[in-house]
Structures are given as structure tokens and as C-alpha cells.
Scaffold this motif. Structure first.
Motif, PDB file in Angstrom:
ATOM      1  N   CYS A   1      56.336  38.587 -28.037  1.00  0.00           N
ATOM      2  CA  CYS A   1      57.598  38.967 -28.844  1.00  0.00           C
ATOM      3  C   CYS A   1      58.732  38.312 -27.931  1.00  0.00           C
ATOM      4  O   CYS A   1      59.724  37.932 -28.604  1.00  0.00           O
ATOM      5  CB  CYS A   1      57.878  40.323 -29.233  1.00  0.00           C
ATOM      6  SG  CYS A   1      58.379  41.599 -28.246  1.00  0.00           S
ATOM      7  N   HIS A   2      58.645  38.202 -26.527  1.00  0.00           N
ATOM      8  CA  HIS A   2      59.674  37.955 -25.820  1.00  0.00           C
ATOM      9  C   HIS A   2      61.285  38.750 -25.775  1.00  0.00           C
ATOM     10  O   HIS A   2      61.977  38.187 -25.416  1.00  0.00           O
ATOM     11  CB  HIS A   2      60.077  36.473 -26.000  1.00  0.00           C
ATOM     12  CG  HIS A   2      59.068  35.609 -25.621  1.00  0.00           C
ATOM     13  ND1 HIS A   2      58.714  35.150 -24.482  1.00  0.00           N
ATOM     14  CD2 HIS A   2      57.965  34.799 -26.500  1.00  0.00           C
ATOM     15  CE1 HIS A   2      57.588  34.213 -24.439  1.00  0.00           C
ATOM     16  NE2 HIS A   2      57.069  34.185 -25.678  1.00  0.00           N
ATOM     17  N   ALA A   3      60.926  39.917 -26.378  1.00  0.00           N
ATOM     18  CA  ALA A   3      62.198  41.034 -26.281  1.00  0.00           C
ATOM     19  C   ALA A   3      62.522  41.124 -24.825  1.00  0.00           C
ATOM     20  O   ALA A   3      63.749  41.516 -24.520  1.00  0.00           O
ATOM     21  CB  ALA A   3      61.992  42.089 -26.916  1.00  0.00           C
ATOM     22  N   CYS A   4      61.650  41.133 -23.833  1.00  0.00           N
ATOM     23  CA  CYS A   4      62.061  41.369 -22.675  1.00  0.00           C
ATOM     24  C   CYS A   4      62.014  40.357 -21.513  1.00  0.00           C
ATOM     25  O   CYS A   4      62.037  40.301 -20.083  1.00  0.00           O
ATOM     26  CB  CYS A   4      60.687  42.431 -21.977  1.00  0.00           C
ATOM     27  SG  CYS A   4      59.119  41.463 -21.862  1.00  0.00           S
ATOM     28  N   ASP A   5      62.348  39.173 -22.075  1.00  0.00           N
ATOM     29  CA  ASP A   5      62.685  38.058 -21.282  1.00  0.00           C
ATOM     30  C   ASP A   5      63.744  38.337 -20.409  1.00  0.00           C
ATOM     31  O   ASP A   5      64.789  38.699 -20.458  1.00  0.00           O
ATOM     32  CB  ASP A   5      62.772  36.738 -22.251  1.00  0.00           C
ATOM     33  CG  ASP A   5      61.772  35.927 -22.893  1.00  0.00           C
ATOM     34  OD1 ASP A   5      60.676  36.426 -22.481  1.00  0.00           O
ATOM     35  OD2 ASP A   5      61.748  34.940 -23.445  1.00  0.00           O
ATOM     36  N   VAL A   6      63.427  37.877 -18.951  1.00  0.00           N
ATOM     37  CA  VAL A   6      64.268  37.882 -18.025  1.00  0.00           C
ATOM     38  C   VAL A   6      64.315  36.325 -17.367  1.00  0.00           C
ATOM     39  O   VAL A   6      63.396  35.718 -17.508  1.00  0.00           O
ATOM     40  CB  VAL A   6      64.190  38.919 -17.028  1.00  0.00           C
ATOM     41  CG1 VAL A   6      64.375  40.207 -17.738  1.00  0.00           C
ATOM     42  CG2 VAL A   6      62.826  38.881 -16.375  1.00  0.00           C
ATOM     43  N   GLU A   7      65.545  36.174 -16.508  1.00  0.00           N
ATOM     44  CA  GLU A   7      65.488  34.808 -15.985  1.00  0.00           C
ATOM     45  C   GLU A   7      65.200  34.910 -14.427  1.00  0.00           C
ATOM     46  O   GLU A   7      66.433  35.845 -13.826  1.00  0.00           O
ATOM     47  CB  GLU A   7      66.744  34.179 -16.432  1.00  0.00           C
ATOM     48  CG  GLU A   7      66.974  32.583 -15.945  1.00  0.00           C
ATOM     49  CD  GLU A   7      68.221  31.901 -16.333  1.00  0.00           C
ATOM     50  OE1 GLU A   7      68.728  31.009 -15.642  1.00  0.00           O
ATOM     51  OE2 GLU A   7      68.602  32.251 -17.432  1.00  0.00           O
ATOM     52  N   LEU A   8      64.467  34.258 -13.729  1.00  0.00           N
ATOM     53  CA  LEU A   8      64.660  34.189 -12.407  1.00  0.00           C
ATOM     54  C   LEU A   8      65.569  33.276 -11.943  1.00  0.00           C
ATOM     55  O   LEU A   8      66.106  32.519 -12.653  1.00  0.00           O
ATOM     56  CB  LEU A   8      63.135  33.793 -11.962  1.00  0.00           C
ATOM     57  CG  LEU A   8      61.990  34.637 -12.412  1.00  0.00           C
ATOM     58  CD1 LEU A   8      60.824  34.212 -11.918  1.00  0.00           C
ATOM     59  CD2 LEU A   8      62.170  36.192 -12.105  1.00  0.00           C
ATOM     60  N   GLU A   9      65.785  33.364 -10.383  1.00  0.00           N
ATOM     61  CA  GLU A   9      66.885  32.510  -9.705  1.00  0.00           C
ATOM     62  C   GLU A   9      66.811  31.082  -9.828  1.00  0.00           C
ATOM     63  O   GLU A   9      67.902  30.275  -9.843  1.00  0.00           O
ATOM     64  CB  GLU A   9      67.199  33.090  -8.336  1.00  0.00           C
ATOM     65  CG  GLU A   9      65.732  32.953  -7.624  1.00  0.00           C
ATOM     66  CD  GLU A   9      65.430  34.053  -6.418  1.00  0.00           C
ATOM     67  OE1 GLU A   9      66.432  34.706  -6.600  1.00  0.00           O
ATOM     68  OE2 GLU A   9      64.467  33.653  -6.173  1.00  0.00           O
ATOM     69  N   ASP A  10      65.483  30.850 -10.185  1.00  0.00           N
ATOM     70  CA  ASP A  10      65.227  29.121 -10.305  1.00  0.00           C
ATOM     71  C   ASP A  10      65.436  29.037 -11.811  1.00  0.00           C
ATOM     72  O   ASP A  10      65.191  27.762 -11.895  1.00  0.00           O
ATOM     73  CB  ASP A  10      63.836  29.085  -9.681  1.00  0.00           C
ATOM     74  CG  ASP A  10      62.615  29.653 -10.529  1.00  0.00           C
ATOM     75  OD1 ASP A  10      62.801  30.390 -11.406  1.00  0.00           O
ATOM     76  OD2 ASP A  10      61.575  29.585  -9.940  1.00  0.00           O
ATOM     77  N   GLY A  11      65.649  29.762 -12.577  1.00  0.00           N
ATOM     78  CA  GLY A  11      65.906  29.392 -14.043  1.00  0.00           C
ATOM     79  C   GLY A  11      64.672  29.538 -15.041  1.00  0.00           C
ATOM     80  O   GLY A  11      64.796  29.545 -16.222  1.00  0.00           O
ATOM     81  N   HIS A  12      63.522  29.893 -14.499  1.00  0.00           N
ATOM     82  CA  HIS A  12      62.625  30.241 -15.194  1.00  0.00           C
ATOM     83  C   HIS A  12      62.659  31.406 -15.930  1.00  0.00           C
ATOM     84  O   HIS A  12      63.013  32.466 -15.215  1.00  0.00           O
ATOM     85  CB  HIS A  12      61.164  30.067 -14.254  1.00  0.00           C
ATOM     86  CG  HIS A  12      60.650  28.820 -13.765  1.00  0.00           C
ATOM     87  ND1 HIS A  12      61.077  28.115 -12.757  1.00  0.00           N
ATOM     88  CD2 HIS A  12      59.978  27.863 -14.792  1.00  0.00           C
ATOM     89  CE1 HIS A  12      60.682  26.850 -12.854  1.00  0.00           C
ATOM     90  NE2 HIS A  12      60.060  26.581 -13.859  1.00  0.00           N
ATOM     91  N   CYS A  13      62.023  31.557 -16.972  1.00  0.00           N
ATOM     92  CA  CYS A  13      62.049  32.785 -17.801  1.00  0.00           C
ATOM     93  C   CYS A  13      60.750  33.439 -17.763  1.00  0.00           C
ATOM     94  O   CYS A  13      59.414  32.680 -17.853  1.00  0.00           O
ATOM     95  CB  CYS A  13      62.628  32.601 -19.286  1.00  0.00           C
ATOM     96  SG  CYS A  13      64.263  32.295 -19.558  1.00  0.00           S
ATOM     97  N   ILE A  14      60.507  34.668 -17.735  1.00  0.00           N
ATOM     98  CA  ILE A  14      59.318  35.534 -17.736  1.00  0.00           C
ATOM     99  C   ILE A  14      59.492  36.517 -18.492  1.00  0.00           C
ATOM    100  O   ILE A  14      60.453  37.265 -18.801  1.00  0.00           O
ATOM    101  CB  ILE A  14      58.889  35.792 -16.291  1.00  0.00           C
ATOM    102  CG1 ILE A  14      59.791  36.740 -15.580  1.00  0.00           C
ATOM    103  CG2 ILE A  14      58.538  34.586 -15.654  1.00  0.00           C
ATOM    104  CD1 ILE A  14      59.507  37.398 -14.362  1.00  0.00           C
TER     105      ILE A  14
END
Length: 78
Positions: free
Chosen positions: A41-54
Motif C-alpha cells: 500500500c506504500h503508506a509507510c514509504d520513507v526516503e533514504l538519503e540517496d533519494g530511493h524510497c523504501i
């Protein structure tokens, strides 16, 4: 040990390699919204310092990193 820095609140906490990110955030007093807890569902998406979302609900502290910065953002539709 890895130092995890949560932005925008600038909270840093130490974590073990393999520790689930949601548990690290909870221990640090940082709220990450969740939905399905399966990464779809991607409700918990966070962005890492390199710009990638997890998806924080299915991610763990990676090996080989001394520091990790996680940018939190909240989707207002959740």
C-alpha cells in the motif's frame, strides 16, 4: 551498530543490522504511518538519503552502513 537519523525531526538512534525499521522508529519515538504491513500500500514509504524510497514496514537496517538518514514524509490521504 548503525546510527539512524530521522528527518525532519533530526532524531538519531543506534540500531542493530537486521532490526526492522518500524521498530527502530518506534524506539526513537518517531511515527511512521502504516497500512497493510506487507509493502503493497506504500503508506509507510520513507526516503533514504540517496533519494530511493523504501517501505519501512518490510525494511530492516542494512549491513555495511555506519550511518543512515531516513526522510519521513506523510501522505495526507492516509
Amino acid at each position: 551498530m548503525t546510527k539512524i537519523r530521522f528527518l525532519p525531526d533530526d532524531i538519531t538512534v543506534e540500531a542493530q543490522v537486521g532490526e526492522p525499521l518500524l521498530e527502530v522508529a518506534d524506539r526513537a519515538g518517531v511515527f511512521i504511518p502504516t497500512g497493510c504491513l506487507m509493502g503493497s500500500c506504500h503508506a509507510c514509504d520513507v526516503e533514504l538519503e540517496d533519494g530511493h524510497c523504501i517501505c519501512a514496514c518490510i525494511a530492516a537496517v542494512p549491513a555495511g552502513r555506519e550511518y543512515l538518514t531516513i526522510n519521513l514524509f506523510v501522505d495526507p490521504t492516509w
